[in-house]
Design a protein around this motif. Structure first.
Motif, PDB file in Angstrom:
ATOM      1  N   LYS A  53       0.811  -1.185   0.119  1.00  0.00           N
ATOM      2  CA  LYS A  53      -0.101   0.250  -0.113  1.00  0.00           C
ATOM      3  C   LYS A  53       0.862   1.196  -0.143  1.00  0.00           C
ATOM      4  O   LYS A  53       0.378   2.504  -0.675  1.00  0.00           O
ATOM      5  N   ILE A  54       2.022   1.113   0.406  1.00  0.00           N
ATOM      6  CA  ILE A  54       2.893   2.289   0.714  1.00  0.00           C
ATOM      7  C   ILE A  54       3.990   1.930  -0.152  1.00  0.00           C
ATOM      8  O   ILE A  54       4.828   1.054   0.041  1.00  0.00           O
ATOM      9  N   GLU A  66      -2.182   5.343   6.601  1.00  0.00           N
ATOM     10  CA  GLU A  66      -1.777   3.975   6.627  1.00  0.00           C
ATOM     11  C   GLU A  66      -1.226   3.421   8.056  1.00  0.00           C
ATOM     12  O   GLU A  66      -1.464   2.856   8.676  1.00  0.00           O
ATOM     13  N   LEU A  67      -0.340   4.394   8.512  1.00  0.00           N
ATOM     14  CA  LEU A  67       0.316   4.461   9.721  1.00  0.00           C
ATOM     15  C   LEU A  67      -0.683   4.496  10.905  1.00  0.00           C
ATOM     16  O   LEU A  67      -0.674   3.555  11.703  1.00  0.00           O
ATOM     17  N   GLU A  68      -1.487   5.527  10.871  1.00  0.00           N
ATOM     18  CA  GLU A  68      -2.555   5.699  11.949  1.00  0.00           C
ATOM     19  C   GLU A  68      -3.502   4.291  12.032  1.00  0.00           C
ATOM     20  O   GLU A  68      -3.714   3.976  13.105  1.00  0.00           O
ATOM     21  N   ARG A  69      -3.794   3.883  10.871  1.00  0.00           N
ATOM     22  CA  ARG A  69      -4.524   2.506  10.716  1.00  0.00           C
ATOM     23  C   ARG A  69      -3.869   1.308  11.180  1.00  0.00           C
ATOM     24  O   ARG A  69      -4.357   0.814  12.292  1.00  0.00           O
ATOM     25  N   LYS A 118      12.248   5.506   8.596  1.00  0.00           N
ATOM     26  CA  LYS A 118      12.054   4.614   7.760  1.00  0.00           C
ATOM     27  C   LYS A 118      12.240   4.981   6.285  1.00  0.00           C
ATOM     28  O   LYS A 118      11.716   5.913   5.755  1.00  0.00           O
ATOM     29  N   VAL A 119      13.224   4.427   5.499  1.00  0.00           N
ATOM     30  CA  VAL A 119      13.456   4.800   4.216  1.00  0.00           C
ATOM     31  C   VAL A 119      12.889   3.486   3.322  1.00  0.00           C
ATOM     32  O   VAL A 119      13.110   2.437   3.465  1.00  0.00           O
ATOM     33  N   ILE A 120      11.809   3.971   2.376  1.00  0.00           N
ATOM     34  CA  ILE A 120      11.252   3.054   1.346  1.00  0.00           C
ATOM     35  C   ILE A 120      11.656   3.598   0.028  1.00  0.00           C
ATOM     36  O   ILE A 120      11.455   4.579  -0.355  1.00  0.00           O
ATOM     37  N   THR A 121      12.407   2.507  -0.661  1.00  0.00           N
ATOM     38  CA  THR A 121      12.767   2.944  -1.877  1.00  0.00           C
ATOM     39  C   THR A 121      12.056   1.865  -3.174  1.00  0.00           C
ATOM     40  O   THR A 121      11.486   1.210  -2.876  1.00  0.00           O
TER      41      THR A 121
END
Length: 123
Positions: A53-54, A66-69, A118-121
């Motif tokens: 999703k992210i 998404e984080l709050e969920r 957090k690093v998302i590539t």
């Protein structure tokens, strides 16, 4: 005449030691759950991209929602106001510093500050 020496501690000393032990036990009971919650926050952040999703192209609102969920699903009550989402070329950087407060005794609270990144590539 024989001298008698006192052995052991007095009642006042014993009560004082019991009071100190109770205060320390209360502190442990307040602080440890907050650290467990922080560990869960770290796990939630680490697993953000696994669901798909992210991604590195997700917008700020989608990341925050998404984080709050996920936090709600894990019964973690942490404020996301200071959540920062930044984009570089092919990566999304989630930087989050937050405080957690816990009531200790009377009007005394513990305030603890935690920081996660957090690093998302993109692939």
């Amino acid at each position: 005449m024989m001298r008698q020496y006192q052995h052991g501690m007095t009642t006042v000393t014993a009560l004082l030691l019991i009071l100190i032990a109770i205060i320390l036990l209360r502190a442990v009971m307040v602080i440890v759950p907050i650290y467990f919650d922080d560990t869960e926050v770290g796990i939630v952040l680490e697993n953000m991209e696994e669901s798909g999703k992210i991604t590195a192209r997700s917008n700020d609102k989608a990341v925050r929602e998404e984080l709050e969920r996920r936090l709600r699903n894990n019964n973690i009550d942490v404020q996301t106001e200071k959540l920062s989402v930044q984009r570089n070329r092919n990566e999304l950087v989630i930087d989050w510093t937050y405080q957690n407060r816990a009531h200790f005794l009377g009007n005394i609270e513990f305030v603890m500050t935690f920081q996660h990144q957090k690093v998302i590539t993109s692939e």
